[in-house]
Design a protein around this motif. Structure first.
Motif, PDB file in Angstrom:
ATOM      1  N   ILE A 157       0.838  -1.193   0.000  1.00 47.51           N
ATOM      2  CA  ILE A 157       0.000   0.000   0.000  1.00 47.51           C
ATOM      3  C   ILE A 157       0.878   1.250   0.000  1.00 47.51           C
ATOM      4  O   ILE A 157       0.591   2.236  -0.691  1.00 47.51           O
ATOM      5  CB  ILE A 157      -0.916   0.017   1.250  1.00 47.51           C
ATOM      6  CG1 ILE A 157      -1.693  -1.298   1.330  1.00 47.51           C
ATOM      7  CG2 ILE A 157      -1.862   1.200   1.206  1.00 47.51           C
ATOM      8  CD1 ILE A 157      -2.412  -1.488   2.639  1.00 47.51           C
ATOM      9  N   ALA A 158       1.954   1.170   0.772  1.00 49.05           N
ATOM     10  CA  ALA A 158       2.867   2.316   0.861  1.00 49.05           C
ATOM     11  C   ALA A 158       3.453   2.654  -0.512  1.00 49.05           C
ATOM     12  O   ALA A 158       3.427   3.802  -0.949  1.00 49.05           O
ATOM     13  CB  ALA A 158       3.975   2.015   1.862  1.00 49.05           C
ATOM     14  N   LYS A 159       3.930   1.633  -1.186  1.00 49.68           N
ATOM     15  CA  LYS A 159       4.498   1.859  -2.519  1.00 49.68           C
ATOM     16  C   LYS A 159       3.442   2.417  -3.462  1.00 49.68           C
ATOM     17  O   LYS A 159       3.665   3.372  -4.192  1.00 49.68           O
ATOM     18  CB  LYS A 159       5.036   0.541  -3.088  1.00 49.68           C
ATOM     19  CG  LYS A 159       6.368   0.125  -2.497  1.00 49.68           C
ATOM     20  CD  LYS A 159       6.782  -1.243  -3.013  1.00 49.68           C
ATOM     21  CE  LYS A 159       7.951  -1.780  -2.189  1.00 49.68           C
ATOM     22  NZ  LYS A 159       8.088  -3.248  -2.342  1.00 49.68           N
ATOM     23  N   TYR A 160       2.288   1.798  -3.443  1.00 48.75           N
ATOM     24  CA  TYR A 160       1.194   2.165  -4.343  1.00 48.75           C
ATOM     25  C   TYR A 160       0.786   3.622  -4.152  1.00 48.75           C
ATOM     26  O   TYR A 160       0.414   4.312  -5.095  1.00 48.75           O
ATOM     27  CB  TYR A 160       0.012   1.246  -4.062  1.00 48.75           C
ATOM     28  CG  TYR A 160      -1.144   1.364  -5.032  1.00 48.75           C
ATOM     29  CD1 TYR A 160      -1.141   0.653  -6.236  1.00 48.75           C
ATOM     30  CD2 TYR A 160      -2.248   2.150  -4.732  1.00 48.75           C
ATOM     31  CE1 TYR A 160      -2.210   0.727  -7.113  1.00 48.75           C
ATOM     32  CE2 TYR A 160      -3.323   2.240  -5.605  1.00 48.75           C
ATOM     33  CZ  TYR A 160      -3.291   1.526  -6.791  1.00 48.75           C
ATOM     34  OH  TYR A 160      -4.355   1.607  -7.664  1.00 48.75           O
ATOM     35  N   THR A 161       0.842   4.084  -2.900  1.00 52.17           N
ATOM     36  CA  THR A 161       0.368   5.438  -2.611  1.00 52.17           C
ATOM     37  C   THR A 161       1.499   6.442  -2.410  1.00 52.17           C
ATOM     38  O   THR A 161       1.246   7.629  -2.196  1.00 52.17           O
ATOM     39  CB  THR A 161      -0.476   5.442  -1.315  1.00 52.17           C
ATOM     40  OG1 THR A 161       0.316   4.910  -0.249  1.00 52.17           O
ATOM     41  CG2 THR A 161      -1.727   4.615  -1.478  1.00 52.17           C
ATOM     42  N   GLN A 207      -8.821   4.347  -1.129  1.00 54.05           N
ATOM     43  CA  GLN A 207      -8.970   3.850  -2.497  1.00 54.05           C
ATOM     44  C   GLN A 207      -7.949   2.759  -2.796  1.00 54.05           C
ATOM     45  O   GLN A 207      -8.265   1.736  -3.425  1.00 54.05           O
ATOM     46  CB  GLN A 207      -8.792   5.009  -3.490  1.00 54.05           C
ATOM     47  CG  GLN A 207      -9.077   4.607  -4.937  1.00 54.05           C
ATOM     48  CD  GLN A 207     -10.477   4.036  -5.087  1.00 54.05           C
ATOM     49  OE1 GLN A 207     -11.454   4.610  -4.607  1.00 54.05           O
ATOM     50  NE2 GLN A 207     -10.577   2.885  -5.738  1.00 54.05           N
ATOM     51  N   ALA A 208      -6.731   2.975  -2.310  1.00 58.54           N
ATOM     52  CA  ALA A 208      -5.669   1.990  -2.541  1.00 58.54           C
ATOM     53  C   ALA A 208      -6.039   0.642  -1.927  1.00 58.54           C
ATOM     54  O   ALA A 208      -5.808  -0.415  -2.515  1.00 58.54           O
ATOM     55  CB  ALA A 208      -4.357   2.494  -1.955  1.00 58.54           C
ATOM     56  N   LEU A 209      -6.663   0.695  -0.746  1.00 61.11           N
ATOM     57  CA  LEU A 209      -7.064  -0.544  -0.075  1.00 61.11           C
ATOM     58  C   LEU A 209      -8.000  -1.346  -0.964  1.00 61.11           C
ATOM     59  O   LEU A 209      -7.907  -2.564  -1.063  1.00 61.11           O
ATOM     60  CB  LEU A 209      -7.763  -0.213   1.253  1.00 61.11           C
ATOM     61  CG  LEU A 209      -6.904   0.464   2.311  1.00 61.11           C
ATOM     62  CD1 LEU A 209      -7.707   0.679   3.581  1.00 61.11           C
ATOM     63  CD2 LEU A 209      -5.663  -0.356   2.598  1.00 61.11           C
ATOM     64  N   ILE A 210      -8.916  -0.609  -1.593  1.00 62.30           N
ATOM     65  CA  ILE A 210      -9.874  -1.272  -2.473  1.00 62.30           C
ATOM     66  C   ILE A 210      -9.166  -1.809  -3.718  1.00 62.30           C
ATOM     67  O   ILE A 210      -9.343  -2.957  -4.097  1.00 62.30           O
ATOM     68  CB  ILE A 210     -10.987  -0.288  -2.877  1.00 62.30           C
ATOM     69  CG1 ILE A 210     -11.748   0.148  -1.622  1.00 62.30           C
ATOM     70  CG2 ILE A 210     -11.915  -0.915  -3.886  1.00 62.30           C
ATOM     71  CD1 ILE A 210     -12.705   1.304  -1.853  1.00 62.30           C
ATOM     72  N   ASP A 211      -8.353  -0.937  -4.321  1.00 56.58           N
ATOM     73  CA  ASP A 211      -7.658  -1.339  -5.548  1.00 56.58           C
ATOM     74  C   ASP A 211      -6.844  -2.607  -5.335  1.00 56.58           C
ATOM     75  O   ASP A 211      -6.838  -3.512  -6.165  1.00 56.58           O
ATOM     76  CB  ASP A 211      -6.715  -0.215  -6.014  1.00 56.58           C
ATOM     77  CG  ASP A 211      -7.499   1.016  -6.433  1.00 56.58           C
ATOM     78  OD1 ASP A 211      -8.743   0.910  -6.545  1.00 56.58           O
ATOM     79  OD2 ASP A 211      -6.882   2.073  -6.648  1.00 56.58           O
ATOM     80  N   LEU A 212      -6.155  -2.624  -4.211  1.00 57.90           N
ATOM     81  CA  LEU A 212      -5.240  -3.738  -3.962  1.00 57.90           C
ATOM     82  C   LEU A 212      -5.916  -4.934  -3.290  1.00 57.90           C
ATOM     83  O   LEU A 212      -5.376  -6.040  -3.270  1.00 57.90           O
ATOM     84  CB  LEU A 212      -4.076  -3.258  -3.080  1.00 57.90           C
ATOM     85  CG  LEU A 212      -2.842  -2.718  -3.796  1.00 57.90           C
ATOM     86  CD1 LEU A 212      -3.239  -1.792  -4.944  1.00 57.90           C
ATOM     87  CD2 LEU A 212      -1.964  -1.944  -2.814  1.00 57.90           C
ATOM     88  N   GLY A 213      -7.105  -4.703  -2.745  1.00 53.81           N
ATOM     89  CA  GLY A 213      -7.791  -5.793  -2.045  1.00 53.81           C
ATOM     90  C   GLY A 213      -7.090  -6.152  -0.755  1.00 53.81           C
ATOM     91  O   GLY A 213      -6.801  -7.319  -0.497  1.00 53.81           O
TER      92      GLY A 213
END
Lengths: 341, 341
Positions: A11-15, A42-48
Motif C-alpha cells: 500500500i505504501a508503494k502504491y500510494t 482507495q488503494a485498499l480497495i484497488d489492492l484488495g
DNA sequence: TTGTACGCGTTATCAC
DNA sequence: GTGATAACGCGTACAA
C-alpha cells in the motif's frame, strides 16, 4: 488468484506513503489529511487489502483473545452461558477461543497452555477440574462462573437467595413437609448455598423438612429410576401429607413430575414441586414447572465486564496488583408456574 | 513478577546455542543430540519459557485456527453440534474461534472479516444468512452443516431418509391418515428433504396423508397455542380415525403430546407421534417420544475430516483447485419409543 | 549437527 | 503531517 497477500508495504508503494502512514490510517486516521485518507482508502480497495491481526498482536501485544474452558454443552445451562458470553462480542470486541474439558484436570492444563501460547488476555472458567489456587498461579486475569472460587474472581448466582425464594414459595402452599433433593458435592461449590438456604429457611420458620442428598443419576433412565425410588420413599414416609419438593434442577423436577402425572393423570394434590435453572424442560413439561431462573445473560455480562476491567488495568503503565478477589452474586428470579399452585 | 517473557533468544544465550537450534528443538528434536535436548529442556524449566504461537503463525503461516459461525446455542441441535466440533480438538489439533450470528447477514460478514484477519485456515458454517455463492467467493476452505450449500462443501443429515423411516414407522401402526407438520422454508435447505421423504413414502404406498406447512411459533406459549389449533383441526377433520403425526421437531411433538395427554391422562389411541432430532425433550417427555436421531457426533467429525482434507491440500506446494463441491449425507437413526406403539 | 541472516506484517520511537 | 528504523518472537533457506 489473489494468493499473494497485500501488506502495508504494498500500500505504501502504491500510494507513495510510508508504512508508518498506512498504520496511522488505521490507528489514528485523524492525524492524516482527509485527502490522504481518501487516497489510502482507495488503494485498499484497488489492492484488495486484508488485515492481519496476528502481526498486529505480535507488534503491540494485545491479542483481544479471551480463553473459555467449559465442561460441556449438553447441559442447557452451559450452552446458554456460552451463548451469552459469545454475544458480548458486539459490546466488548473480544474474541473467544473455546475449549471443552470434560472434567479432566490434565486435559484442562493442556488447554490452558495452548491458550497461553495464543497470548490470551484473560480467561473465563466454568469447569471445575482445577482448583482455584492453581488457576490463580497463572497470573492472568481470570473470572470463574459457578465453581469453587476462593483464589480467583467470580460471578455466581446467589444460590442461597434462590433456595430461600423456592422454599418460601413452597411453604406458602400449605405443605406438611418440605423436601430438598440434591446431589452430593463439596461445600465450596456455590451451589451448596441451595442446601443452606433451604435448611435455614425451614429452621427459621419451624417447618418440618428433610434433606435427600445422594447421587441422582445421569442418563434419563437412571434419573427416572432414582426419582421413582424417591417418590416411593416419600409416599411411604409421609402418606396423605402434602409434600413440597425443592428439586436441585428442572430435569429432576420434570422426572418426578412425570412419574406422578402418569400415575394420577394430573399432579396429585399431595405434591408441590419447584425446580432450579429455568431450563427449557421446565416450560415444556406436561405441567409447566415452577423454578428458580438464573439470570444467565446478566451473569455472562457481569463476568465479561469484570474481566475487561481486570485486563484494562493490566494494560496500564503501572498496573496495580489486585489485592482482593472480587466475588459477584447475581440474584436469581423466582418463576411461578403450575406445579406450586 | 515474571513479566518479561522468555524468548528463543534468551534460551539461546543461556545454553550457548543459537536461536535456530532452539527452534529445531521444538520442530525437529531428532536433529539434536540427546544430551543437547536435555540441556535445552532444562533451560526451558529454569527460565520458565512459554510458547508464543502467534509469532510462530506469523512466521510459517499456519494459524491452526478454524472459524465457526453458528446461529445460536439455545437450540439443543446447535449446542450439541458445537459440542461435538470442539471435541475434535484432541483428534485434529485445530483451535476454534467461535462467533454467534443471530441470522443477520451484515453482522455475519463482519465476523468473517474478523476471522480472516486472524488468518483462519478454514471455516465451518452453520448459519444461513449468507448465500453459499458469496461464501464460496472468500476462496477459503469451507464446510457447511445443514444449510443451503450449492456452492460450498457440506455435511448434512440425510433428511429424506429420516422422513422415510419416520413415515414408514407410522404407517406400520395402522394409522388411517398420516400428517406431517412443518414450518415453511425454501427448497434448497436440506431439511426440505423431510417433506419430500414424507410425501414420496405416502404416495408410493397409497397412504392417505396431509401436509401442514405453516409458521409454528417460537416461544413455548406460541408453540402451544398453534399446536392446540392443529390438534382441534385434526380432531374435526379426522374424527375417530387414527392419526399418525410426523412432527418436524421434538419440541413440536412434545407440545402436542402434552395437549393430548392432559386431555386423556394418556396418549389417546387415536394418535401416534414421531418427532425429529432426538433432543433431550424427546426422552424426558411425559411419554418418551419416538424420533429420528441425527448423528451429530458423526456429522461434526465428518465435517472436520473434510475440512482438514481441504486445508491440507491447500498447504501443498502445488494445490489442486477443488473442482466439484463435496456434499456428504449422514443417515439418521430411527429411535422407537412409546409414542408409536 | 549447528549457525547466520533474513522474512513474516504490524506497531513504536524517534526524528524531521 | 510524515518517514526511517528498530522492535515483536519465531521459521527457514543457506551455509558451515
Amino acid at each position: 488468484m489473489d494468493k499473494k497477500k497485500v501488506t502495508f508495504n504494498d500500500i505504501a508503494k502504491y500510494t507513495n506513503f510510508s508504512k508508518t502512514t498506512i498504520s496511522r490510517y488505521f490507528n489514528n486516521p485523524d492525524s492524516l489529511t482527509v485527502e490522504n485518507q481518501d487516497i489510502i482508502a482507495q488503494a485498499l480497495i484497488d489492492l484488495g487489502y486484508q488485515k492481519n491481526k496476528l502481526a498486529k498482536v505480535l507488534a503491540n501485544g494485545k491479542s483481544e483473545f479471551i480463553g473459555i474452558i467449559i465442561p460441556n454443552l449438553y447441559l442447557h445451562y452451559y450452552a446458554e452461558m456460552l451463548n451469552q458470553i459469545l454475544s458480548t462480542y458486539k459490546t466488548f470486541g473480544y474474541k473467544f477461543l473455546v475449549f471443552m474439558s470434560r472434567g479432566n484436570a490434565e486435559t484442562e492444563r493442556e488447554y490452558i497452555q495452548e491458550l497461553l501460547a495464543y497470548k490470551i488476555e484473560g480467561m473465563i472458567i466454568l469447569s471445575h477440574a482445577i482448583p482455584s489456587s492453581e488457576l490463580a498461579s497463572y497470573n492472568l486475569p481470570i473470572v470463574s462462573i459457578e465453581r469453587e472460587d476462593q483464589y480467583i474472581n467470580s460471578v455466581n448466582t446467589d444460590n442461597y437467595m434462590g433456595a430461600v425464594q423456592a422454599t418460601s414459595l413452597l411453604s406458602k402452599s400449605d405443605c406438611d413437609v418440605l423436601v430438598h433433593v440434591n446431589s452430593v458435592f463439596s461445600k465450596d461449590i456455590p451451589a451448596y448455598g441451595r442446601i443452606q438456604g433451604f435448611e435455614d429457611t425451614c429452621k427459621e420458620n419451624n417447618i418440618r423438612h428433610e434433606l435427600i442428598l445422594r447421587d441422582l443419576g445421569h442418563s434419563p433412565q437412571e434419573i427416572h429410576n432414582i426419582m421413582a425410588e424417591i417418590y416411593e420413599y416419600l409416599n411411604r414416609k409421609y402418606p396423605s401429607q402434602r409434600k413440597g419438593l425443592f428439586m436441585s434442577t428442572d430435569t429432576y423436577a420434570n422426572s418426578i413430575l412425570n412419574i406422578i402425572f402418569r400415575e394420577y393423570g394430573s399432579l396429585s394434590d399431595e405434591y408441590r414441586i419447584i425446580g432450579f435453572d429455568d431450563s427449557p424442560i421446565a416450560a415444556q413439561a406436561i405441567l409447566p414447572i415452577s423454578t428458580v431462573g438464573q439470570q444467565i445473560d446478566k451473569i455472562a455480562y457481569e463476568a465479561m465486564e469484570l474481566l475487561v476491567m481486570l485486563m484494562d488495568e493490566r494494560k496500564k503503565r503501572r498496573p496495580k496488583p489486585q489485592i482482593e478477589r472480587i466475588h459477584k452474586k447475581i440474584t436469581p428470579i423466582l418463576i411461578r408456574r403450575e406445579t406450586t399452585e
